[in-house]
Design an enzyme around this catalytic site. Structure first.
Site, PDB file in Angstrom:
ATOM      1  CE  LYS A 209     -64.667  -4.973  19.379  1.00 44.27           C
ATOM      2  NZ  LYS A 209     -65.928  -4.722  19.242  1.00 44.27           N
ATOM      3  NE  ARG A 245     -67.773  -1.169  24.707  1.00 45.61           N
ATOM      4  CZ  ARG A 245     -66.631  -1.896  24.933  1.00 45.61           C
ATOM      5  NH1 ARG A 245     -65.926  -2.205  23.900  1.00 45.61           N
ATOM      6  NH2 ARG A 245     -66.476  -2.690  26.067  1.00 45.61           N
TER       7      ARG A 245
HETATM    8  N1  PMM Z   1     -67.264  -4.838  21.924  1.00 46.17           N
HETATM    9  C1  PMM Z   1     -66.770  -5.309  23.330  1.00 46.17           C
HETATM   10  C2  PMM Z   1     -67.587  -5.090  24.427  1.00 46.17           C
HETATM   11  N2  PMM Z   1     -68.690  -4.365  24.340  1.00 46.17           N
HETATM   12  N3  PMM Z   1     -70.500  -3.087  23.230  1.00 46.17           N
HETATM   13  C3  PMM Z   1     -70.613  -2.664  22.081  1.00 46.17           C
HETATM   14  N4  PMM Z   1     -72.141  -2.020  22.050  1.00 46.17           N
HETATM   15  N5  PMM Z   1     -69.981  -2.766  20.939  1.00 46.17           N
HETATM   16  C4  PMM Z   1     -69.127  -3.520  20.637  1.00 46.17           C
HETATM   17  O1  PMM Z   1     -68.489  -3.597  19.699  1.00 46.17           O
HETATM   18  C5  PMM Z   1     -68.614  -3.968  22.036  1.00 46.17           C
HETATM   19  C6  PMM Z   1     -69.134  -3.873  23.125  1.00 46.17           C
HETATM   20  C7  PMM Z   1     -65.697  -6.196  23.202  1.00 46.17           C
HETATM   21  O2  PMM Z   1     -64.296  -5.304  23.478  1.00 46.17           O
HETATM   22  P1  PMM Z   1     -63.508  -4.975  24.546  1.00 46.17           P
HETATM   23  O3  PMM Z   1     -63.226  -6.497  24.988  1.00 46.17           O
HETATM   24  O4  PMM Z   1     -62.314  -4.542  23.908  1.00 46.17           O
HETATM   25  O5  PMM Z   1     -63.889  -4.342  25.612  1.00 46.17           O
END
Ligand code: PMM
Length: 268
Positions: A209, A245
């Site tokens: 992020k 994650r």
């Molecule tokens: N961040 C993204 C997508 N899904 N789910 C949870 N539970 N927590 C998060 O911080 C989260 C998520 C966005 O990240 P990406 O676009 O890099 O996958």
């Protein structure tokens, strides 16, 4: 115990190859298998980008992207989490064998999501959310981000429990980067322990992020955030998180295995 590692598998048109639908799916499955080999405990399959500014994707398109992947991974004995804000997608993924619903809106985007969580009795990730991605960068006013995110998650968990969601199934997530400035994301990462008083399990999604780029040279590639992601994974473990994650599973797995061995070694 070492936190669970959720490996990110984004199945959106801009991810993986552009060699047509089938090649795209093959590449996605290949990537998931590599994440498991690198030490992921489960694979988080998502078909809708939630990056700041992103537009919504129709549920049918999302399902066309993710369901074949969920089926294939479950068929290979891989634990799957479905990253969706749509109740219909969560239900279809559950029927295809997914074992966790990961809703970045915590059930707020789709009023039917709580019912799906109740009926499937799957683990249910409830993230801190202040509205859809299109406007979230303009929604970062907090007097005390740590207290407000904690309290909002506690409130949301209570609402869901009253609706009938099994408290043992709930996992809260502070939503790093979602309607948070870089500074606010840092504050949340350094106060993760405070989420423990909610009484549910905690998931942390800090991987790659924007706030992680603050210590890197301007214009550094995204992958350069993987080392700091691994550090945040160890911080999350130390704060008692149930899971992290991440995109770079190998780095986080090394950090968490190291952390776990420190826990079990006798102090000199
Ligand atoms: N961040 C993204 C997508 N899904 N789910 C949870 N539970 N927590 C998060 O911080 C989260 C998520 C966005 O990240 P990406 O676009 O890099 O996958």
């Amino acid at each position: 115990m070492r936190p669970q590692i959720m490996g990110v598998l984004n199945v959106t048109p801009d991810s993986f190859s552009d060699g047509g639908e089938f090649a795209h799916q093959e590449a996605a499955i290949d990537h998931a298998v590599k994440l498991v080999a690198a030490g992921a405990d489960l694979i988080d399959v998502g078909g809708e980008t939630t990056k700041p500014g992103a537009a919504r994707v129709p549920a049918q398109d999302e399902q066309r992207r993710v369901l074949p992947i969920v089926r294939e991974l479950v068929g290979r004995g891989i634990r799957v989490s479905i990253d969706t804000m749509n109740a219909s997608t969560a239900l279809a993924a559950a029927e295809a064998g997914a074992s966790l619903i990961n809703d970045v809106s915590g059930g707020l985007a789709d009023a039917g999501m709580a019912r799906v969580a109740i009926e499937t009795d799957l683990d249910f990730v409830v993230m801190h959310w202040r509205g859809h991605s299109a406007g979230m960068d303009a929604n970062t006013d907090y007097a005390d981000v740590v207290r407000e995110v904690r309290d909002a998650l506690e409130m949301r968990a209570a609402e869901l429990i009253i609706t009938g969601v099994n408290p043992d199934r709930l996992i809260v997530d502070p939503g790093i980067g979602f309607a948070k400035t870089a500074d606010q994301s840092w504050q949340l990462v350094t106060h993760l322990r405070e989420l423990g008083s909610i009484g549910t399990r905690v998931l942390v999604g800090a991987s790659r992020k924007r706030f992680l780029s603050m210590l890197l040279p301007e214009g550094a590639p995204i992958k350069d955030r993987d080392r700091s992601t691994a550090v945040v994974s160890a911080l999350a473990a130390e704060a008692g998180a149930w899971g992290v994650r991440v995109h770079d599973v190998r780095g986080t797995r090394a950090a968490l295995d190291f952390w776990a061995s420190l826990q079990s070694s006798d102090p000199a």
